[in-house]
Design an enzyme around this catalytic site. Structure first.
Site, PDB file in Angstrom:
ATOM      1  CD  GLU A  31      -1.311   4.019   8.036  1.00 52.93           C
ATOM      2  OE1 GLU A  31      -1.006   4.461   9.164  1.00 52.93           O
ATOM      3  OE2 GLU A  31      -1.537   4.743   7.050  1.00 52.93           O
ATOM      4  CD  GLU A  57      -4.184   7.656   9.724  1.00 56.36           C
ATOM      5  OE1 GLU A  57      -3.670   8.711  10.098  1.00 56.36           O
ATOM      6  OE2 GLU A  57      -3.735   6.546  10.040  1.00 56.36           O
ATOM      7  CG  HIS A 103      -0.874   9.045   3.405  1.00 55.56           C
ATOM      8  ND1 HIS A 103      -0.995   7.701   3.689  1.00 55.56           N
ATOM      9  CD2 HIS A 103      -0.383   9.609   4.531  1.00 55.56           C
ATOM     10  CE1 HIS A 103      -0.596   7.469   4.935  1.00 55.56           C
ATOM     11  NE2 HIS A 103      -0.207   8.616   5.467  1.00 55.56           N
ATOM     12  NE  ARG A 135      -3.360   2.455   2.579  1.00 50.05           N
ATOM     13  CZ  ARG A 135      -3.270   3.300   3.606  1.00 50.05           C
ATOM     14  NH1 ARG A 135      -2.640   2.947   4.720  1.00 50.05           N
ATOM     15  NH2 ARG A 135      -3.809   4.489   3.542  1.00 50.05           N
ATOM     16  CG  ASN A 182      -4.803   3.348   8.781  1.00 44.73           C
ATOM     17  OD1 ASN A 182      -4.964   2.355   8.077  1.00 44.73           O
ATOM     18  ND2 ASN A 182      -4.402   4.505   8.301  1.00 44.73           N
ATOM     19  CE1 TYR A 186       0.514   2.922  13.495  1.00 44.17           C
ATOM     20  CE2 TYR A 186      -1.555   3.851  12.705  1.00 44.17           C
ATOM     21  CZ  TYR A 186      -0.268   3.395  12.462  1.00 44.17           C
ATOM     22  OH  TYR A 186       0.229   3.410  11.182  1.00 44.17           O
TER      23      TYR A 186
HETATM   24  O1  IFM Z   1       3.013   7.815   9.877  1.00 43.47           O
HETATM   25  C1  IFM Z   1       1.625   7.803  10.085  1.00 43.47           C
HETATM   26  C2  IFM Z   1       0.888   7.609   8.774  1.00 43.47           C
HETATM   27  O2  IFM Z   1       1.239   8.592   7.849  1.00 43.47           O
HETATM   28  C3  IFM Z   1      -0.594   7.673   9.003  1.00 43.47           C
HETATM   29  N1  IFM Z   1      -1.003   6.783  10.058  1.00 43.47           N
HETATM   30  C4  IFM Z   1      -0.259   6.806  11.286  1.00 43.47           C
HETATM   31  C5  IFM Z   1       1.223   6.696  11.015  1.00 43.47           C
HETATM   32  C6  IFM Z   1       2.009   6.734  12.334  1.00 43.47           C
HETATM   33  O3  IFM Z   1       1.782   7.933  12.995  1.00 43.47           O
END
Ligand code: IFM
Length: 453
Positions: A352, A167, A122, A78, A292, A294
């Site tokens: 992500e 995002e 992006h 990606r 995504n 985290y």
């Molecule tokens: O680096 C970023 C990415 O550009 C978008 N999602 C989160 C990642 C980590 O912060």
């Protein structure tokens, strides 16, 4: 003894990157500057004044990086297209050299038997469009659809997975509400307008794709499950506000045709009335959602927090990454189930997932990154759990293939499976990359053998 495979043969195993974070050469071959080029060149905006001028030099080394993807056994990649490389002014005149770069990249990826997933936006809006108001200009939806259409026409025969926006929450929260990301505005009146125009742009691009595209298009959102710090009415309400702002603000309009009611309370007089017809444009049927993931947020009511009055409660017993993000794999299962239940049934991808950790110095060409390796293992187990619970999850993309430019944090945070020595541009796969390759090769069985961390 044969270990049972845990993932289907057609599961997509990928890594993700984005143009401004890795390419470097931002103005090469006739490209137009982006808002990130201008922002990072403004003193005080990024840590140590870092910019994407060189980054991973991927623009010139892309063949080496595509070879890395192949060596790791990935079957998907990606990446994003820099709008200003293709259209230096953001609209009108095309730059054949910029478009040619992405044609060569897609061909190189396909030659290795790797499936490209292309993100159209992006975060690197052409600076020329920002001068016209950027995402605050209602024409931005048409600009974006025109740009998208040109890519569909050029690459649509080879690219089967398209993402409109990456995002949008971060674009607006960082770029228009808090001003910590490009274009650096801090304006509660601007934020809802930018969000709405991004969604209109998404809808317009999907319409353009349906007119001629034959494969799949989706939206990528960053989601973070919210859990109340205490079962009090105040904390529960704060949790609802945080959830509306972060998780439902973009998906509700796309799938349910309207914004969550909490948003007008959060923004107060800054929340505009949007025309009903806009939601017909925004609510285009999609082929997939990219999530995504985290971290999670434990939420406490806090009037000092602006504009949500909902603060994050640090969990001292948990591991935190270099960016102070709590490591909470179970949240990935929770959020995937939530998305599938509220917006599905629809194919999902984890587009992500990854962690910035301090990587110990290299010894004899080896980089051991046990925390990232463990992060990867535990989140892949969380993915398996979501699949076991019936979520139609079709692929996983680690963030990121390479250490890269982490926006306002510059090069201080390393998310890569592959270490980049920025002085020499030497790439060295970390232990986490080798582990990921084993998991891929065994279709997940290696997750069961791994007791290392
Ligand atoms: O680096 C970023 C990415 O550009 C978008 N999602 C989160 C990642 C980590 O912060």
């Amino acid at each position: 003894m044969n270990e049972p495979t845990l993932f289907p043969a057609d599961f997509l195993w990928g890594a993700a990157t984005s143009a401004y974070q890795i390419e470097g050469s931002p103005l090469a071959d006739g490209a137009g500057a982006s808002i990130w080029h201008e922002f990072s060149h403004t003193p005080g905006r990024t840590r140590d004044g870092d910019t994407g001028d060189v980054a991973c030099d991927h623009y010139r080394r892309y063949r080496e990086d595509v070879a890395l993807l192949g060596d790791l056994g990935l079957n998907a990649y990606r990446f994003s297209v820099s709008w200003g490389r293709v259209l230096p002014e953001g609209r009108g005149r095309i730059n054949p050299a910029g478009l040619g770069f992405y044609e060569r990249l897609v061909d190189a990826v396909l030659e290795r038997g790797i499936q490209p997933m292309v993100t159209l936006y992006h975060w690197d809006l052409p600076a020329a469009l920002d001068r016209l108001g950027g995402w605050l200009n209602p024409d931005s939806a048409d600009w974006f659809a025109d740009y998208a259409q040109r890519l569909f026409r050029t690459l649509g025969d080879r690219v089967k997975l398209w993402v409109t926006l990456n995002e949008p929450w971060v674009v607006v929260d960082g770029g228009y509400l808090h001003g910590v990301l490009a274009p650096g505005q801090r304006n509660p009146f601007a934020a809802p307008l930018a969000a709405h125009n991004l969604l209109r742009a998404h809808g317009s691009a999907v319409q353009a794709y349906r007119a001629e595209g034959r494969h799949q298009i989706g939206l990528v959102v960053n989601l973070e499950p919210k859990y109340p710090a205490a079962e009090t009415a105040e904390d529960l309400n704060a949790t609802m506000r945080a959830d509306a702002y972060w998780n439902r603000q973009y998906l509700d309009p796309v799938f349910l045709g309207g914004y969550p009611p909490e948003l007008s309370d959060i923004f107060g007089e800054a929340w505009p009335a949007f025309p009903d017809a806009d939601f017909d444009l925004i609510r285009q049927p999609l082929d997939f959602i990219g999530v995504n993931y985290y971290s999670r947020q434990v939420v406490r009511h806090d009037p000092a927090d602006w504009p949500l009055a909902a603060a994050r409660v640090r969990q001292p017993r948990q591991t935190h990454t270099g960016l102070e993000w709590e490591v909470y794999p179970r949240g990935l299962t929770d959020i995937l189930e939530w998305v599938a239940g509220r917006y599905g049934p629809l194919p999902l991808y984890v587009t992500e997932n990854g962690a910035a950790f301090y990587d110990p110095p290299q010894t004899e060409g080896e980089i051991d990154d046990p925390l990232r390796r463990r992060y990867l293992r535990d989140h892949l187990c969380a993915v398996l759990e979501a699949r076991r619970k019936g979520v139609d999850l079709r692929g996983y993309f680690a963030w990121s293939l390479l250490d890269n430019f982490e926006w306002a944090y510059g090069y201080s945070q390393r998310f890569g499976l592959v270490h980049v020595d920025y002085a020499t541009q030497r790439r060295t796969p970390k232990a986490s990359a080798r582990f990921y390759a084993e998991v891929i090769q065994s279709r997940g069985a290696a997750l069961k053998w791994d007791h290392s961390a």
